[in-house]
Scaffold this active site. Structure first.
Site, PDB file in Angstrom:
ATOM      1  CG  ASP A   8      -1.968  -1.083   1.183  1.00 57.12           C
ATOM      2  OD1 ASP A   8      -1.981  -1.845   0.198  1.00 57.12           O
ATOM      3  OD2 ASP A   8      -2.766  -1.171   2.133  1.00 57.12           O
ATOM      4  CG  ASP A 129     -12.641  -1.436  -0.825  1.00 55.34           C
ATOM      5  OD1 ASP A 129     -12.219  -2.592  -1.024  1.00 55.34           O
ATOM      6  OD2 ASP A 129     -12.184  -0.434  -1.398  1.00 55.34           O
TER       7      ASP A 129
END
Length: 240
Positions: A8, A129
């Site tokens: 990330d 998500d």
């Protein structure tokens, strides 16, 4: 089942967030390319990349770091974060990215997902998500009333390569993945499902593998950085 090590990216560094909060980022490596090479050398089959700044900005921000990883890595990579138009999709795929992940636009512009999946077979995935089963967008900052399974079913005939399902409340929390929700999604659609959020041990990976649903893979980040999961050992277990 494939294990996707996560890198990330925030401000050019490899970080992990806690439950999706940008102000709760832990820097694990200030050299994302070195991190990618470490995962590759440990035997991974894929890399999972996320442009966190891009997810909020709506356009690629950590492009330099991603490009550098693509230039060096020999394993395929998938990327999410800030990919919201056809030009950006085409640009990333032309640079050697194996798969783009479309999240926010899956809610806001589902026709773009369908168009991209048709134009680039096998190279377009959808990122769903969710908090408490409801889809969140724009870097998890905006919540909707859309249920994950309802949205996933809308892409059944779109030809997308996979759905990456992330339980935001589990992400980075080292509390284990939401196995019931992940299995329910995988059993509700024919699209390959990749589990994300909370994978913190080899036991979690085994539980996902044996969850009663055909999962394509699982994403893990913090557990790999902290040493809670040994990558070679995990890969061996998943191939057994």
């Amino acid at each position: 089942m494939i294990l996707y090590p996560a890198i990330d990216l925030k401000d050019g560094q490899a970080v992990r967030l806690y439950k999706g909060e940008m102000d709760q980022a832990t820097v694990f490596n200030d050299d994302p390319v070195a991190q990618a090479m470490a995962f590759q050398n440990a035997g991974c089959e894929w890399l999972h990349l996320v442009d966190l700044n891009g997810a909020f900005a709506g356009t690629p921000v950590n492009g330099g770091a991603v490009t550098a990883i693509l230039d060096q890595a020999k394993v395929p990579a998938q990327l999410g974060g800030g990919i919201r138009d056809m030009a950006t999709i085409e640009a990333w795929l032309s640079k050697g990215l194996a798969r783009v992940i479309l999240g926010t636009v899956a809610v806001e512009d589902p026709d773009l997902v369908r168009t991209a999946a048709k134009a680039f077979p096998g190279q377009v995935a959808v990122g769903l998500d969710a908090r408490d089963g409801r889809v969140a967008t724009r870097g998890w900052a905006e919540e909707t009333d859309i249920q994950v399974i309802d949205l996933a079913r809308k892409f059944e005939d779109a030809g997308i390569a996979a759905i990456i399902y992330t339980d935001i409340n589990r992400d980075g929390a080292m509390q284990g993945p939401n196995i019931p929700a992940t299995a329910a999604l995988a059993n509700a659609v024919s699209i390959p499902i990749i589990a994300s959020g909370g994978v913190s041990s080899i036991d979690d990976l085994i539980a996902l593998k044996n969850c009663g649903a055909p999962l394509n893979g699982a994403i893990s980040g913090r557990a790999l950085y902290d040493g809670a999961i040994d990558l070679p050992s995990a890969l061996s277990v998943l191939k057994a």
